[in-house]
Design a protein around this motif. Structure first.
Motif, PDB file in Angstrom:
ATOM      1  N   ILE A 253       0.779  -1.203  -0.014  1.00  0.00           N
ATOM      2  CA  ILE A 253       0.100  -0.036  -0.107  1.00  0.00           C
ATOM      3  C   ILE A 253       0.853   1.215   0.169  1.00  0.00           C
ATOM      4  CG2 ILE A 253      -1.975  -1.138   1.024  1.00  0.00           C
ATOM      5  CD1 ILE A 253      -1.292   0.327   3.618  1.00  0.00           C
ATOM      6  N   LEU A 254       0.191   2.283  -0.435  1.00  0.00           N
ATOM      7  CA  LEU A 254       1.203   3.598  -0.358  1.00  0.00           C
ATOM      8  C   LEU A 254       0.182   4.782  -0.483  1.00  0.00           C
ATOM      9  CD1 LEU A 254       3.871   4.665  -0.841  1.00  0.00           C
ATOM     10  CD2 LEU A 254       3.501   4.548  -3.162  1.00  0.00           C
ATOM     11  N   ALA A 255       0.508   5.554   0.537  1.00  0.00           N
ATOM     12  CA  ALA A 255      -0.570   6.657   0.967  1.00  0.00           C
ATOM     13  C   ALA A 255      -0.072   7.915  -0.327  1.00  0.00           C
ATOM     14  CB  ALA A 255      -0.007   7.320   2.205  1.00  0.00           C
ATOM     15  N   VAL A 256      -1.399   8.462  -0.736  1.00  0.00           N
ATOM     16  CA  VAL A 256      -1.134   9.386  -1.948  1.00  0.00           C
ATOM     17  C   VAL A 256      -1.175  10.797  -1.086  1.00  0.00           C
ATOM     18  CG1 VAL A 256      -2.288  10.455  -4.073  1.00  0.00           C
ATOM     19  CG2 VAL A 256      -2.265   7.906  -3.357  1.00  0.00           C
ATOM     20  N   ASP A 257      -2.314  10.863  -0.517  1.00  0.00           N
ATOM     21  CA  ASP A 257      -2.169  12.066   0.532  1.00  0.00           C
ATOM     22  C   ASP A 257      -3.328  11.725   1.669  1.00  0.00           C
ATOM     23  OD1 ASP A 257      -5.100  11.924  -0.288  1.00  0.00           O
ATOM     24  OD2 ASP A 257      -4.796  12.727  -2.122  1.00  0.00           O
ATOM     25  N   GLU A 258      -3.797  12.888   2.392  1.00  0.00           N
ATOM     26  CA  GLU A 258      -4.548  12.217   3.620  1.00  0.00           C
ATOM     27  C   GLU A 258      -5.799  11.339   3.587  1.00  0.00           C
ATOM     28  OE1 GLU A 258      -3.253  12.759   6.969  1.00  0.00           O
ATOM     29  OE2 GLU A 258      -1.405  13.205   5.639  1.00  0.00           O
ATOM     30  N   ARG A 259      -6.192  11.403   2.142  1.00  0.00           N
ATOM     31  CA  ARG A 259      -7.453  10.438   2.249  1.00  0.00           C
ATOM     32  C   ARG A 259      -7.406   9.259   1.205  1.00  0.00           C
ATOM     33  NH1 ARG A 259     -10.332  12.278  -2.140  1.00  0.00           N
ATOM     34  NH2 ARG A 259     -10.016  14.402  -3.042  1.00  0.00           N
ATOM     35  N   GLN A 260      -6.334   9.363   0.153  1.00  0.00           N
ATOM     36  CA  GLN A 260      -6.346   8.406  -0.923  1.00  0.00           C
ATOM     37  C   GLN A 260      -5.089   7.402  -0.496  1.00  0.00           C
ATOM     38  OE1 GLN A 260      -7.583  10.077  -4.969  1.00  0.00           O
ATOM     39  NE2 GLN A 260      -6.255  11.388  -4.125  1.00  0.00           N
ATOM     40  N   LEU A 261      -5.276   6.018  -0.964  1.00  0.00           N
ATOM     41  CA  LEU A 261      -4.338   5.047  -0.748  1.00  0.00           C
ATOM     42  C   LEU A 261      -4.195   4.388  -1.979  1.00  0.00           C
ATOM     43  CD1 LEU A 261      -4.820   3.458   2.917  1.00  0.00           C
ATOM     44  CD2 LEU A 261      -2.467   4.619   2.086  1.00  0.00           C
ATOM     45  N   LEU A 262      -2.952   4.010  -2.546  1.00  0.00           N
ATOM     46  CA  LEU A 262      -2.934   2.939  -3.354  1.00  0.00           C
ATOM     47  C   LEU A 262      -2.687   1.730  -2.999  1.00  0.00           C
ATOM     48  CD1 LEU A 262       0.085   4.730  -6.037  1.00  0.00           C
ATOM     49  CD2 LEU A 262      -2.427   5.011  -5.933  1.00  0.00           C
ATOM     50  N   ILE A 263      -3.302   0.734  -3.529  1.00  0.00           N
ATOM     51  CA  ILE A 263      -3.432  -0.599  -3.167  1.00  0.00           C
ATOM     52  C   ILE A 263      -2.614  -1.407  -4.370  1.00  0.00           C
ATOM     53  CG2 ILE A 263      -4.695  -2.573  -2.516  1.00  0.00           C
ATOM     54  CD1 ILE A 263      -4.890  -0.118  -0.537  1.00  0.00           C
ATOM     55  N   LEU A 264      -1.724  -2.093  -4.020  1.00  0.00           N
ATOM     56  CA  LEU A 264      -1.291  -3.093  -5.002  1.00  0.00           C
ATOM     57  C   LEU A 264      -1.683  -4.570  -4.639  1.00  0.00           C
ATOM     58  CD1 LEU A 264       0.689  -3.819  -7.498  1.00  0.00           C
ATOM     59  CD2 LEU A 264       2.640  -4.055  -5.823  1.00  0.00           C
ATOM     60  N   GLU A 265      -2.615  -5.021  -5.686  1.00  0.00           N
ATOM     61  CA  GLU A 265      -3.178  -6.496  -5.405  1.00  0.00           C
ATOM     62  C   GLU A 265      -2.111  -7.459  -6.520  1.00  0.00           C
ATOM     63  OE1 GLU A 265      -7.257  -7.917  -5.252  1.00  0.00           O
ATOM     64  OE2 GLU A 265      -7.872  -5.229  -4.912  1.00  0.00           O
ATOM     65  N   ARG A 266      -2.095  -8.551  -5.855  1.00  0.00           N
ATOM     66  CA  ARG A 266      -1.260  -9.661  -6.695  1.00  0.00           C
ATOM     67  C   ARG A 266      -1.802 -10.980  -6.372  1.00  0.00           C
ATOM     68  NH1 ARG A 266       2.814 -12.200  -3.990  1.00  0.00           N
ATOM     69  NH2 ARG A 266       1.187 -12.326  -2.919  1.00  0.00           N
ATOM     70  N   SER A 267      -2.232 -11.609  -7.736  1.00  0.00           N
ATOM     71  CA  SER A 267      -2.681 -12.811  -7.927  1.00  0.00           C
ATOM     72  C   SER A 267      -1.588 -13.700  -8.572  1.00  0.00           C
ATOM     73  CB  SER A 267      -3.860 -12.928  -8.646  1.00  0.00           C
ATOM     74  OG  SER A 267      -4.710 -13.989  -8.769  1.00  0.00           O
ATOM     75  N   GLY A 268      -1.365 -15.001  -7.662  1.00  0.00           N
ATOM     76  CA  GLY A 268      -0.425 -15.848  -8.233  1.00  0.00           C
ATOM     77  C   GLY A 268      -1.276 -17.169  -8.452  1.00  0.00           C
ATOM     78  N   VAL A 269      -0.922 -17.834  -9.602  1.00  0.00           N
ATOM     79  CA  VAL A 269      -1.748 -18.863 -10.318  1.00  0.00           C
ATOM     80  C   VAL A 269      -0.584 -19.973 -10.641  1.00  0.00           C
ATOM     81  CG1 VAL A 269      -3.337 -19.705 -12.074  1.00  0.00           C
ATOM     82  CG2 VAL A 269      -3.575 -17.553 -10.826  1.00  0.00           C
ATOM     83  N   GLU A 270      -0.846 -20.962 -10.284  1.00  0.00           N
ATOM     84  CA  GLU A 270       0.158 -22.194 -10.359  1.00  0.00           C
ATOM     85  C   GLU A 270      -0.291 -23.035 -11.399  1.00  0.00           C
ATOM     86  OE1 GLU A 270       3.095 -25.321  -7.878  1.00  0.00           O
ATOM     87  OE2 GLU A 270       1.039 -24.732  -7.181  1.00  0.00           O
ATOM     88  N   ASP A 271       0.561 -23.421 -12.451  1.00  0.00           N
ATOM     89  CA  ASP A 271       0.229 -24.194 -13.664  1.00  0.00           C
ATOM     90  C   ASP A 271       0.587 -25.634 -13.394  1.00  0.00           C
ATOM     91  OD1 ASP A 271       2.911 -24.353 -14.062  1.00  0.00           O
ATOM     92  OD2 ASP A 271       2.831 -22.893 -15.863  1.00  0.00           O
ATOM     93  N   ALA A 272       0.221 -26.571 -14.099  1.00  0.00           N
ATOM     94  CA  ALA A 272       0.493 -28.039 -13.811  1.00  0.00           C
ATOM     95  C   ALA A 272       1.952 -28.276 -13.786  1.00  0.00           C
ATOM     96  CB  ALA A 272      -0.136 -28.667 -14.982  1.00  0.00           C
ATOM     97  N   GLN A 273       2.869 -27.393 -14.132  1.00  0.00           N
ATOM     98  CA  GLN A 273       4.285 -27.882 -14.115  1.00  0.00           C
ATOM     99  C   GLN A 273       4.903 -27.127 -13.088  1.00  0.00           C
ATOM    100  OE1 GLN A 273       2.739 -26.688 -17.282  1.00  0.00           O
ATOM    101  NE2 GLN A 273       3.019 -28.698 -17.639  1.00  0.00           N
ATOM    102  N   GLY A 274       4.104 -26.447 -11.987  1.00  0.00           N
ATOM    103  CA  GLY A 274       4.633 -25.782 -10.910  1.00  0.00           C
ATOM    104  C   GLY A 274       5.161 -24.542 -11.064  1.00  0.00           C
ATOM    105  N   ARG A 275       4.896 -23.769 -12.295  1.00  0.00           N
ATOM    106  CA  ARG A 275       5.134 -22.529 -12.558  1.00  0.00           C
ATOM    107  C   ARG A 275       4.011 -21.578 -12.054  1.00  0.00           C
ATOM    108  NH1 ARG A 275       7.140 -23.700 -18.540  1.00  0.00           N
ATOM    109  NH2 ARG A 275       4.891 -24.337 -18.263  1.00  0.00           N
ATOM    110  N   PHE A 276       4.528 -20.553 -11.563  1.00  0.00           N
ATOM    111  CA  PHE A 276       3.493 -19.306 -11.214  1.00  0.00           C
ATOM    112  C   PHE A 276       3.023 -18.287 -12.125  1.00  0.00           C
ATOM    113  CE2 PHE A 276       3.753 -21.124  -6.998  1.00  0.00           C
ATOM    114  CZ  PHE A 276       2.386 -21.000  -6.606  1.00  0.00           C
ATOM    115  N   ILE A 277       2.021 -17.874 -12.403  1.00  0.00           N
ATOM    116  CA  ILE A 277       1.838 -16.868 -13.270  1.00  0.00           C
ATOM    117  C   ILE A 277       1.146 -15.687 -12.408  1.00  0.00           C
ATOM    118  CG2 ILE A 277       0.734 -16.010 -15.439  1.00  0.00           C
ATOM    119  CD1 ILE A 277       2.730 -18.052 -16.094  1.00  0.00           C
TER     120      ILE A 277
END
Length: 366
Positions: A253-277
């Protein structure tokens, strides 16, 4: 001398925050570029990687980059270096030194090979704009009975105490393993600290799946760790059907000003070979007028009104940026009269995952 420089930088940040009071929109972020980090970087004998948190020091023009290596490849640590970019390109990362994180007795944190002691799982690092000390979060070590924590240290990694967190962040009260304190950000004036859980507390309902979205708490703390306010944030579902495992949570997360925040969402998805996308997105939320849920024992009922979030960047739609495990985010220097926003990826020291720097600039606000 350092304190005077920091106070001057704090005033500049507060001025910039005031100028950014207008709501952010998708067109406000402009991509400068991305840089893939070589797998061969070594500094002071420690391999570079696992970057899960970053912050920029305008007084030295240095970047602090904390690794989530649990002392398995080298003692738990943060790196110090310089990042080169201008208004057109991202050209280089130059590492200068490594600083080990230290316990109260001055020793480094143990690895899995050592039978006792807390294993640090560092996830975020922030420079205190008031006194220049550093705050860092660890997701805790439930196997050895150490709760998630926010700790303070000096620039040499020596401990300066901890933020006394409310009991709700502990494992005995509902924190899930590896889904705890993932994001930190000081407010623009340095008087308060924002903290974000990666995933829901057990009492707040299930984690995100492909079919449903979990709810997490964004918490505003005073400098002593007391809750000032808390807001419900609804995560996205897991972004694709996994062959094995999949998750979605807040990574910074990261404050922009006194009322706004940036939110970084991350989704990790593992394939059949064990690699994450990885599928990453930046949202902005505005907490003014939002419902304070700090008095709620559970967010699992339907009466809770989560924050309204607005999508600023979907990295799946950026053709010039390869998919990576983006976990770190911080404001950087001004570039061409525009504030820079820098993200870095955690490569998990995995040869199939990319170490990466991505840089945006933020449109000037009237």
């Amino acid at each position: 001398m350092i304190r005077h420089a920091l106070l001057g930088g704090l005033a500049a940040l507060a001025t910039a925050a005031a100028a950014l009071a207008a709501p952010l929109s998708p067109g406000d972020l402009r991509l400068i570029g991305a840089l893939e980090i070589p797998k061969t970087l070594v500094v002071d004998g420690a391999s570079f990687g696992g970057v899960s948190g970053i912050d920029y020091d305008p007084t030295t023009d240095e970047w602090l980059m904390i690794s989530d290596d649990k002392s398995d490849l080298a003692p738990a640590r943060f790196y110090v270096g310089r990042l080169e970019f201008d208004a057109k390109t991202v050209s280089g990362l130059h590492l200068q030194r490594v600083v080990s994180l230290r316990r109260e007795d001055g020793s480094t944190f143990p690895s899995a090979r050592e039978p006792s002691g807390e294993r640090a799982d560092a996830e975020s690092i922030r420079i205190d704009p008031v006194d220049g000390s550093l705050l860092w979060s660890t997701e805790g070590d439930p196997q050895r009975r150490f709760d998630p924590a926010i700790r303070r240290m000096d620039r040499q990694g020596n401990p300066l105490g901890a933020v006394a967190l409310p009991d709700m962040f502990s494992f005995r009260r509902g924190a899930r393993r590896n889904q705890t304190l993932e994001g930190l950000s000081f407010s623009a004036d340095g008087r308060t600290l924002w903290a974000a859980m990666e995933g829901p507390l057990i009492q707040d309902g299930p984690v995100s799946t492909v079919a449903q979205a979990g709810v997490v708490r964004l918490t505003r703390l005073d400098r002593q760790g007391r809750i000032q306010a808390q807001y419900a944030y609804r995560l996205d579902p897991v972004q694709a059907a996994p062959a094995r495992r999949g998750d979605n949570g807040i990574s910074e997360i990261l404050a922009v000003d006194e009322r706004q925040l940036l939110i970084l969402e991350r989704s990790g998805v593992e394939d059949a070979q064990g690699r994450f996308i990885f599928h990453c997105r930046i949202y902005v939320v505005d907490v003014s007028g939002a419902l304070d849920v700090s008095g709620e024992e559970s967010l699992a009922n339907g009466d809770i009104r989560p924050l309204t979030k607005r999508l600023l960047v979907n990295f799946d739609r950026l053709p010039d940026v390869a998919a990576a495990n983006l976990e770190a985010m911080a404001w950087g220097p001004v570039v061409g009269k525009r504030r820079s926003l820098v993200l870095m990826a955690d490569d998990n020291f995995d040869p199939t995952q990319k170490g990466q720097v991505v840089v945006f600039t933020l449109a000037a606000r009237s």
